[in-house]
Design a protein around this motif. Structure first.
Motif, mmCIF file in Angstrom:
data_model
loop_
_atom_site.group_PDB
_atom_site.id
_atom_site.type_symbol
_atom_site.label_atom_id
_atom_site.label_comp_id
_atom_site.label_asym_id
_atom_site.label_seq_id
_atom_site.Cartn_x
_atom_site.Cartn_y
_atom_site.Cartn_z
ATOM 1 N N TYR A 194 0.859 -1.182 0.000
ATOM 2 C CA TYR A 194 0.000 0.000 0.000
ATOM 3 C C TYR A 194 0.898 1.236 0.000
ATOM 4 O O TYR A 194 2.078 1.156 0.360
ATOM 5 C CB TYR A 194 -0.912 0.024 1.226
ATOM 6 C CG TYR A 194 -2.024 -0.997 1.179
ATOM 7 C CD1 TYR A 194 -3.268 -0.666 0.661
ATOM 8 C CD2 TYR A 194 -1.834 -2.294 1.644
ATOM 9 C CE1 TYR A 194 -4.295 -1.592 0.605
ATOM 10 C CE2 TYR A 194 -2.860 -3.229 1.586
ATOM 11 C CZ TYR A 194 -4.082 -2.873 1.065
ATOM 12 O OH TYR A 194 -5.096 -3.792 1.001
ATOM 13 N N ARG A 206 -4.077 7.354 5.780
ATOM 14 C CA ARG A 206 -4.900 6.739 4.733
ATOM 15 C C ARG A 206 -3.991 5.998 3.760
ATOM 16 O O ARG A 206 -3.028 6.566 3.257
ATOM 17 C CB ARG A 206 -5.721 7.808 4.008
ATOM 18 C CG ARG A 206 -6.781 8.447 4.883
ATOM 19 C CD ARG A 206 -7.568 9.507 4.123
ATOM 20 N NE ARG A 206 -8.623 10.077 4.960
ATOM 21 C CZ ARG A 206 -9.865 9.607 5.026
ATOM 22 N NH1 ARG A 206 -10.200 8.557 4.284
ATOM 23 N NH2 ARG A 206 -10.772 10.161 5.804
ATOM 24 N N ALA A 208 -3.505 3.596 0.217
ATOM 25 C CA ALA A 208 -4.067 3.369 -1.115
ATOM 26 C C ALA A 208 -3.423 2.127 -1.713
ATOM 27 O O ALA A 208 -2.203 1.953 -1.666
ATOM 28 C CB ALA A 208 -3.829 4.584 -2.011
ATOM 29 N N ALA A 211 -8.170 -2.561 -3.100
ATOM 30 C CA ALA A 211 -9.309 -2.372 -2.200
ATOM 31 C C ALA A 211 -9.740 -3.704 -1.597
ATOM 32 O O ALA A 211 -9.768 -4.734 -2.282
ATOM 33 C CB ALA A 211 -10.466 -1.737 -2.955
ATOM 34 N N GLN A 237 -10.319 1.011 1.183
ATOM 35 C CA GLN A 237 -8.927 1.419 1.423
ATOM 36 C C GLN A 237 -8.695 1.607 2.928
ATOM 37 O O GLN A 237 -9.373 2.407 3.572
ATOM 38 C CB GLN A 237 -8.619 2.719 0.683
ATOM 39 C CG GLN A 237 -8.843 2.662 -0.819
ATOM 40 C CD GLN A 237 -7.859 1.739 -1.521
ATOM 41 O OE1 GLN A 237 -6.818 1.385 -0.989
ATOM 42 N NE2 GLN A 237 -8.210 1.336 -2.746
#
Length: 278
Positions: A194, A206, A208, A211, A237
């Protein structure tokens, strides 16, 4: 006293936080990189839990009315005193500031958050036992603004010089699954890289990447969440909660990261991998 000449985009007063109030909806807050703050405090002879300043990316500039012993740790940044590079005994950013002196902590060249400690500590009024700024609830002192004046406590204690940790590259975070890991298909979670997103802050990081998809339909009632909880909202996410996290949340929490400290110095775009813990 300290006068803030340049506050920077997000400079806050932080100590080790106010844990123990989650039942009243109060986050723990505190320094995101607690080891860096502890080290800065030890450099200047403060107790580990004394309040210092946490800067974000672009540093800050301060004027000291009285002579002071100052240390800067955490993110690597160029530091000047009265326009000259700060002296660094034994390679550390520990230095004396004369009366009227200006300390300028420049942009971080590695890492995100620098910690500035002054002998005696930042002596603002504590709230619920802590001087930390909480960016979610608004407790504690406001984030610094140009022209603010900060009191400094009485200098005491013997400086202890140690070796500062340096921010690294790719992060591997140990993750203990639960309590709602059965609500999502976690296939590939521990083999998928990620990246840290631009919207990360003191509330949460956060991520990304691939998913995560729902294995169960429906919604959960709000449940308590803790530091390091990995919550998965509707877009799949993951979000890793940090010091100013909310005390409850309604999205599934698939696990808890054992140590979120590395995320304090991780910039957007940094690669993150999860490692499952027993």
């Amino acid at each position: 006293m300290i006068t803030v000449l340049r506050a920077g985009p997000l400079t806050t007063v932080q100590d080790l936080g106010r844990p123990g109030w989650a039942h009243l909806g109060v986050p723990r807050s505190g320094a995101l990189d607690a080891p860096a703050l502890r080290l800065a405090n030890r450099f200047v002879g403060n107790p580990d839990d004394a309040a210092g300043l946490e800067t974000t990316l672009l540093g800050c500039a301060l004027r000291f009315t009285h002579p002071a012993l100052v240390a800067v740790t955490g993110a690597v940044a160029h530091v000047e005193v009265n326009g000259r590079p700060a002296e660094r005994p034994r390679g550390h950013q520990l230095f004396e500031v004369p009366a009227g002196g200006v300390v300028d902590v420049g942009p971080a060249v590695r890492g995100v958050r620098s910690y500035l400690a002054v002998a005696g500590g930042i002596d603002v009024e504590p709230v619920l036992g802590s001087r930390s700024t909480d960016t979610l609830s608004g407790l504690g002192p406001a984030r610094l603004a140009d022209g603010d004046v900060l009191p400094v406590g009485t200098r005491a204690g013997t400086p202890i010089v140690g070796e500062p940790a340096r921010p690294g590259g790719e992060l591997v975070l140990g993750l203990r699954l639960g309590p709602r890991d059965d609500w999502l298909d976690l296939t590939g979670l521990f083999g998928t890289p990620y990246t840290i997103g631009m919207l990360s802050n003191r509330i949460g990081t956060r991520l990304a990447g691939t998913a995560l998809t729902r294995a169960k339909a429906g919604e959960l009632p709000s449940e308590g969440v803790v530091l390091g909880a990995v919550q998965v909202p509707a877009d799949g996410q993951p979000i890793v909660f940090l010091a100013d996290h909310p005390t409850t949340g309604g999205y599934p929490v698939i696990g808890v990261v054992a140590d979120v400290t590395p995320l304090a110095q991780a910039r957007p775009g940094t690669t993150v991998r999860f490692r499952e813990l027993d």
